[in-house]
Design a protein around this motif. Structure first.
Motif, PDB file in Angstrom:
ATOM      1  N   ILE A  82      -1.416  -0.838  -4.333  1.00  0.00           N
ATOM      2  CA  ILE A  82      -2.629  -0.493  -4.073  1.00  0.00           C
ATOM      3  C   ILE A  82      -2.433   0.963  -3.478  1.00  0.00           C
ATOM      4  O   ILE A  82      -1.631   1.104  -2.579  1.00  0.00           O
ATOM      5  CB  ILE A  82      -3.475  -1.096  -3.039  1.00  0.00           C
ATOM      6  CG1 ILE A  82      -3.814  -2.417  -3.296  1.00  0.00           C
ATOM      7  CG2 ILE A  82      -4.653  -0.272  -2.575  1.00  0.00           C
ATOM      8  CD1 ILE A  82      -4.569  -3.351  -2.425  1.00  0.00           C
ATOM      9  N   VAL A 121       0.809  -1.127  -0.152  1.00  0.00           N
ATOM     10  CA  VAL A 121       0.030  -0.160  -0.037  1.00  0.00           C
ATOM     11  C   VAL A 121       0.734   1.274  -0.044  1.00  0.00           C
ATOM     12  O   VAL A 121       1.538   1.279   0.828  1.00  0.00           O
ATOM     13  CB  VAL A 121      -0.649  -0.043   1.265  1.00  0.00           C
ATOM     14  CG1 VAL A 121      -1.901   1.343   1.197  1.00  0.00           C
ATOM     15  CG2 VAL A 121      -1.808  -1.294   1.277  1.00  0.00           C
ATOM     16  N   ALA A 124      -7.062  -0.580   3.520  1.00  0.00           N
ATOM     17  CA  ALA A 124      -6.969  -1.246   2.351  1.00  0.00           C
ATOM     18  C   ALA A 124      -6.540  -2.752   2.386  1.00  0.00           C
ATOM     19  O   ALA A 124      -7.155  -3.578   1.665  1.00  0.00           O
ATOM     20  CB  ALA A 124      -5.587  -0.397   1.383  1.00  0.00           C
ATOM     21  N   PRO A 179      -3.285   2.261   5.104  1.00  0.00           N
ATOM     22  CA  PRO A 179      -2.898   0.877   4.870  1.00  0.00           C
ATOM     23  C   PRO A 179      -3.819  -0.321   5.374  1.00  0.00           C
ATOM     24  O   PRO A 179      -4.166  -1.237   5.090  1.00  0.00           O
ATOM     25  CB  PRO A 179      -1.406   0.848   5.258  1.00  0.00           C
ATOM     26  CG  PRO A 179      -1.143   2.178   5.426  1.00  0.00           C
ATOM     27  CD  PRO A 179      -2.067   2.813   5.375  1.00  0.00           C
ATOM     28  N   SER A 197      -3.242   4.066  -1.420  1.00  0.00           N
ATOM     29  CA  SER A 197      -4.091   4.569  -0.640  1.00  0.00           C
ATOM     30  C   SER A 197      -3.418   5.189   0.671  1.00  0.00           C
ATOM     31  O   SER A 197      -2.162   4.939   0.737  1.00  0.00           O
ATOM     32  CB  SER A 197      -4.823   3.455   0.158  1.00  0.00           C
ATOM     33  OG  SER A 197      -5.412   3.517   1.402  1.00  0.00           O
TER      34      SER A 197
END
Length: 273
Positions: free
Chosen positions: A218, A185, A226, A223, A220
């Motif tokens: 990812i 993340v 996510a 974390p 974001s």
């Protein structure tokens, strides 16, 4: 570190699900399963032990109930997983403390979710959260949800605890014969996240060419959320313990704490030896 899988057992549906999950891990890893039920003495927390003397009427009853519970779980799991070696033990004392100490002897320690998960989740001082923070090696909290035959999901961040988590996740993905989904993340450039994932998995892919990996960066700023969202599709989510000495929540780290308290699938917290 021992070779067995340790499962904390109590009289609840969550605990039974966790024991079954522990049996699955033990069976897949070719390891024996150790069931442990910890019961408290009648006067524990209510005054000096001397007030209770060396024997009380309630204590033999508590022991008998503990023995019956552990025997029932042993029979159930031995029947469900033929060929699995299932050992059983009862102990007297504080459950979180005993399980944390016993986790030092086990390769993996497995517990059910906190007894009450309402509102914003379980208390940070619940038995599962305490053992996840103070335990050793890998501590798995079997929260409800996830996909039984889904992939193993691991959080990758390049740190030493993160590397330990990757190693554990690789071994479980191979043992369970499922894919490994590696997640980073990130909030910065995507190329850095992709490179981190690739370099973190490359040594394991070289040693285990049969390992099926999916690299998933990812973007974001959160974390923990996510990881929680992705974990719904996994059979097991693995993160490293990034905590520090002090308050229990800090011992777990923010991502681990969120997954333990409010996760919707089994989560493994991996401690660096």
């Amino acid at each position: 570190m021992g070779k067995h899988v340790l499962a904390g057992v109590c009289d609840s549906d969550g605990s039974r699900a966790a024991a079954a999950f522990a049996a699955r891990l033990a069976h897949a890893n070719g390891a024996p399963l150790q069931l442990l039920h910890v019961y408290e003495e009648p006067f524990l927390g209510y005054g000096p032990r001397v007030l209770a003397g060396t024997y009380t009427i309630a204590e033999p009853q508590a022991q008998a109930q503990a023995l019956a519970l552990i025997a029932q779980e042993t029979r159930r799991l031995a029947f469900t997983f033929p060929g699995l070696t299932v050992m059983a033990q009862i102990r007297e004392g504080d459950a979180a403390r005993v399980l944390s100490v016993e986790s030092r002897k086990a390769a993996i320690t497995v517990l059910g979710p906190a007894a009450a998960r309402q509102g914003h989740g379980a208390s940070p001082h619940s038995i599962p959260a305490t053992v996840a923070a103070h335990g050793h090696h890998a501590v798995v909290i079997v929260n409800p949800g996830g996909q039984e035959h889904g992939p193993v999901l691991v959080g990758v961040d390049g740190t030493r605890p993160g590397q330990a988590a990757v190693g554990f996740a690789v071994r479980q993905a191979l043992a369970l014969d499922v894919p490994l989904v590696a997640i980073n993340v990130y909030a910065g450039p995507a190329t850095e996240a992709e490179e981190l994932l690739r370099m973190s998995l490359l040594p394991w892919e070289t040693v285990h060419p049969q390992l099926r990996t999916v690299l998933r960066p990812i973007h974001s700023a959160s974390p923990e959320y996510a990881m929680a969202d992705e974990s719904q599709h996994a059979s097991l989510t693995v993160v490293g313990s990034h905590g520090h000495a002090g308050y229990l929540a800090l011992l777990l780290g923010s991502v681990s704490q969120h997954l333990v308290r409010e996760g919707t699938s089994p989560v493994a917290i991996v401690h660096v030896p």
